[in-house]
Design a protein around this motif. Structure first.
Motif, PDB file in Angstrom:
ATOM      1  N   UNK A  85       5.443  -6.043   5.444  1.00 47.70           N
ATOM      2  CA  UNK A  85       4.943  -5.694   4.109  1.00 47.70           C
ATOM      3  C   UNK A  85       3.472  -5.294   4.207  1.00 47.70           C
ATOM      4  N   UNK A  86       3.126  -4.138   3.642  1.00 43.13           N
ATOM      5  CA  UNK A  86       1.717  -3.724   3.669  1.00 43.13           C
ATOM      6  C   UNK A  86       1.254  -3.312   2.275  1.00 43.13           C
ATOM      7  N   UNK A  87      -0.067  -3.177   2.170  1.00 44.29           N
ATOM      8  CA  UNK A  87      -0.672  -2.768   0.906  1.00 44.29           C
ATOM      9  C   UNK A  87      -1.200  -1.360   1.066  1.00 44.29           C
ATOM     10  N   UNK A  88      -1.048  -0.585   0.023  1.00 46.91           N
ATOM     11  CA  UNK A  88      -1.478   0.801   0.103  1.00 46.91           C
ATOM     12  C   UNK A  88      -2.101   1.177  -1.224  1.00 46.91           C
ATOM     13  N   UNK A  89      -3.048   2.125  -1.188  1.00 49.06           N
ATOM     14  CA  UNK A  89      -3.581   2.581  -2.471  1.00 49.06           C
ATOM     15  C   UNK A  89      -3.380   4.070  -2.615  1.00 49.06           C
ATOM     16  N   UNK A  90      -2.946   4.448  -3.805  1.00 51.59           N
ATOM     17  CA  UNK A  90      -2.610   5.854  -4.042  1.00 51.59           C
ATOM     18  C   UNK A  90      -3.359   6.324  -5.281  1.00 51.59           C
ATOM     19  N   UNK A  91      -3.993   7.485  -5.139  1.00 52.23           N
ATOM     20  CA  UNK A  91      -4.787   8.030  -6.243  1.00 52.23           C
ATOM     21  C   UNK A  91      -3.887   8.849  -7.173  1.00 52.23           C
ATOM     22  N   UNK A  92      -4.081   8.684  -8.485  1.00 52.87           N
ATOM     23  CA  UNK A  92      -3.378   9.539  -9.449  1.00 52.87           C
ATOM     24  C   UNK A  92      -4.215  10.804  -9.605  1.00 52.87           C
TER      25      UNK A  92
END
Lengths: 161, 396
Positions: A85-92
Motif C-alpha cells: 500500500x502506498x500514498x500518492x498525490x494527484x493534482x486536479x
C-alpha cells in the motif's frame, strides 16, 4: 512550533522559527505585500545566508509543497507496516472532468479500491473529505492504495470530458 | 525670450539633468541626494550655469519638498511602532542622541558659531538617513539578520526626537529667548503626545476623512491636508515641517501605506528640487575652507554612530559581527541633515559657512555610509584574523 514575530518598523514583519540545529528560517513580509524567504548561516545565527524574494504565487506554491511533503511523510510512516500500500498525490488540473464536481462523483473506492484521505487546497489540509466536498482546480488529492489502484485513480482524476 | 519660456526651458534642463544623475546613482548603488547637491552646486552661484528664470518656482517647490519629506517620515512608522520603539530602546536612543549631537555642538563652538549654530550642527550630525539605511539593509539582504530590528529601533527613536527637536530649532532660529524656546518645546511635546495618543485611539478617524477609493481625489486630499497643516503650523510659529510630520504620524494603517505609494513620486520630484536649491544657494568657493572640518567631523561621527550601534546590538545579546554591522549601518546621514541646514540657512541666523560645511559633510556621509555598511564584514574578519568565510559549508 514556536513562531517568533519581530516587527521591522518602516519595512514590514519578520516571522521565523528556530530549527533543531539552532538555525533560523523564516519569512520577511514587506508592507507592500512581497515576501522574502530567509535562512540564517550555519556558523553565525545572527546573519542571513540567503534572503530570497518570492512572488505571491511562488510563496504559495512553496508553502503547499512543504505542507504536503509533511502530510505525505506522515501517511507513509503510518502505512509502512502494510506491504503493497502506498500514498500518492494527484493534482486536479484545469479542464479535468471532476474539477468543480463533488468528490463522490469520482466513485473512486468503487472503481479502483483506493481511498482519498485528504485534499490540499491553498495551504489548508482538508482531512478525510466527505463525498459532497467539491473538487477545485489546483487541489492536490492525497490517495492511499495499491500501485495498480493508484494508476487507475490518476487516470480518472486526470481524464477530460 | 518670454520669461515663461525661459523658465520652462531651464526647469526642463534641471529635471533632465537630475534624472540622469539619479540613474547614475542607482547604477552605482548609492543615494541620489549627494549627486543632487553636486548638481545644485554646479548650477548655482559661482558655478557653471546661471538659472535666474526658475527662482520663484524653485523656492516654493523646495518648501513643498521639505513638507513632503517630513510627511513621509511620519508615515513611515505607525504610532504603535513609535511607542513600542520608545519603550524598548530608549536607552540606545539616548546614547545615540548624546554621542552624535556632541561632535556637532563642539565643531560649531570651535568655529565660533554660537549656541544657535551649535543647535543646528547638533541636529545635522545626529540624524541618520532612514531612507538610505532602509534601502542599504534591503539591498544587502540583511532584513533577516538579528541586528536589523535594533538598527530600525534607533531610527524610530531618532524620528521621535526629530518631533521635539524641530520646534525648538525653529523657535531658536526665529530668535526667541531661552524661555520662548522652552515654551515652544513644551507646546510641541504636548502636541506630540496628543497626536500619538490620538493616533493610537482615533487614528482611523483621520484616515477615514482622508481616505478615498479614487486615487486622484485621495492624492488631492492628502496634499491639501499636508499643505494646510504645514501652513497653519507655520503661522503658529511651530514650523511647517513639524506640522506635516505630525500629520504623517496621525495617518494610520492601510491609508498610510496607500498614502506612501501615492506621494512617493511627488516627494521625489519636490525633494530633488529642495536638494538642488540647497546646492544652488551654496557657493562652491566656500567649500574648500571648511573641507578639513567636514572630514574631521565625518571621522568623529562615524565613530560615534558605530559605538551607538555596537552598544545597542550588544544589549540585545548579538555577537561581534552583528554589532559591527549595526554600527556601520547607522553611519549614513542624508536628507534630514540637509533639511535642518536648509531651515537654518533660510532663517539667516547662521553664517553662510554652515551651509558649506553641512553640504560637504552630507556628501561625505551619504557616500561613505553605504560603503561602510557593505565592507564592515571583511574588515571585522581581518581584525579577528580569520580567513574569508565564504566557504559554502560554513554558510549553508
Amino acid at each position: 512550533m514556536n513562531i517568533e514575530e519581530t516587527p521591522l518598523p518602516g519595512i514590514g514583519v519578520r516571522r521565523e522559527l528556530r530549527l533543531g540545529t539552532g538555525r533560523r528560517v523564516g519569512v520577511v513580509t514587506h508592507r507592500d505585500g512581497h515576501t522574502e524567504l530567509i535562512l540564517s548561516r550555519v556558523d553565525d545565527p545572527d546573519t542571513c545566508a540567503a534572503s530570497i524574494p518570492l512572488s505571491a504565487e511562488e510563496a504559495s506554491a512553496l508553502g503547499s509543497l512543504l505542507g504536503s511533503a509533511q502530510l505525505i511523510a506522515q501517511l507513509a510512516a503510518e502505512q509502512k507496516d502494510v506491504p503493497g500500500v502506498t500514498t500518492h498525490q494527484i493534482l486536479v488540473r484545469p479542464g479535468s472532468t471532476f474539477a468543480e464536481r463533488p468528490l463522490g462523483d469520482t466513485q473512486m473506492r468503487t472503481r479502483t479500491g483506493t481511498s482519498i484521505v485528504a485534499l490540499l487546497r491553498d495551504h489548508e489540509v482538508i482531512g478525510s473529505p466527505r463525498p459532497d466536498e467539491v473538487l477545485k482546480t489546483g487541489d492536490m488529492v492525497v490517495i492511499v492504495g495499491t500501485d495498480s489502484g493508484l494508476l487507475e485513480a490518476a487516470a480518472i482524476l486526470q481524464s477530460r470530458p | 525670450m518670454d520669461p515663461t519660456t525661459l523658465s520652462l526651458i531651464q526647469l526642463g534642463v534641471v529635471f533632465f539633468a537630475l534624472g540622469f544623475l539619479g540613474r547614475l546613482a542607482g547604477r552605482i548603488g548609492m543615494s541620489p541626494v549627494p549627486l543632487y547637491l553636486l548638481g545644485g552646486l554646479a548650477f548655482g552661484e559661482g558655478g557653471l550655469v546661471n538659472l535666474g528664470g526658475i527662482d520663484g518656482f524653485a523656492h516654493i517647490a523646495s518648501e513643498i519638498g521639505v513638507i513632503l519629506l517630513l510627511l513621509m517620515l511620519g508615515l513611515e512608522y505607525t504610532a504603535k511602532e513609535l511607542v513600542t520603539g520608545l519603550r524598548q530602546s530608549w536607552m540606545a536612543g539616548l546614547l545615540d542622541l548624546v554621542l552624535n549631537m556632541l561632535p556637532g555642538i563642539a565643531i560649531a563652538l570651535i568655529l565660533g558659531w554660537g549656541p544657535v549654530g551649535a543647535l543646528v550642527m547638533a541636529g545635522i550630525t545626529y540624524s541618520s538617513s532612514s531612507g538610505i539605511i532602509a534601502k542599504v539593509l534591503g539591498d544587502l539582504g540583511r532584513l533577516g539578520n538579528r541586528e536589523t530590528p535594533v538598527v530600525l529601533a534607533v531610527l524610530v527613536i531618532e524620528d521621535l526626537a526629530m518631533a521635539a527637536y524641530l520646534p525648538i530649532l525653529t523657535a531658536v532660529l526665529a530668535g526667541v529667548s531661552l524661555l520662548g524656546g522652552l515654551t515652544a518645546l513644551g507646546i510641541s511635546l504636548a502636541v506630540i503626545s496628543a497626536v500619538l495618543v490620538g493616533a493610537l485611539r482615533y487614528g482611523h478617524l483621520v484616515s477615514t476623512v482622508l481616505d478615498s477609493p479614487d486615487r486622484e481625489s485621495f492624492l488631492l486630499k492628502l496634499l491639501g491636508a499636508a499643505l494646510l497643516v504645514a501652513g497653519i503650523a507655520s503661522a503658529l510659529q511651530v514650523s511647517a515641517a513639524v506640522g506635516a510630520f505630525l500629520l504623517g504620524i496621525a495617518i494610520s494603517g492601510g491609508t498610510a501605506e496607500n498614502a506612501t505609494r501615492v506621494l512617493e513620486p511627488l516627494r521625489d520630484l519636490f525633494a530633488a528640487m529642495f536638494f538642488v536649491l540647497f546646492g544652488l544657494n551654496t557657493d562652491p568657493r566656500t567649500i574648500p575652507p571648511v573641507l578639513g572640518f567636514a572630514l574631521l567631523l565625518a571621522v568623529v561621527t562615524v565613530a560615534t554612530k558605530v559605538i551607538t550601534g555596537w552598544w545597542a546590538a550588544w544589549q540585545q545579546g548579538i555577537a561581534v559581527m552583528g554589532r559591527a554591522r549595526a554600527g556601520a549601518a547607522l553611519i549614513a546621514r542624508g536628507e534630514f541633515s540637509i533639511v535642518i541646514a536648509g531651515l537654518a540657512v533660510a532663517s539667516g541666523a547662521v553664517p553662510a559657512e554652515l551651509a558649506a560645511l553641512a553640504t560637504t559633510y552630507v556628501l561625505i556621509m551619504a557616500v561613505f555610509g553605504p560603503v561602510a555598511a557593505r565592507f564592515v564584514e571583511p574588515l571585522v574578519r581581518l581584525f579577528q584574523g580569520k580567513k574569508q568565510q565564504n566557504d559554502p559549508e560554513l554558510i549553508f
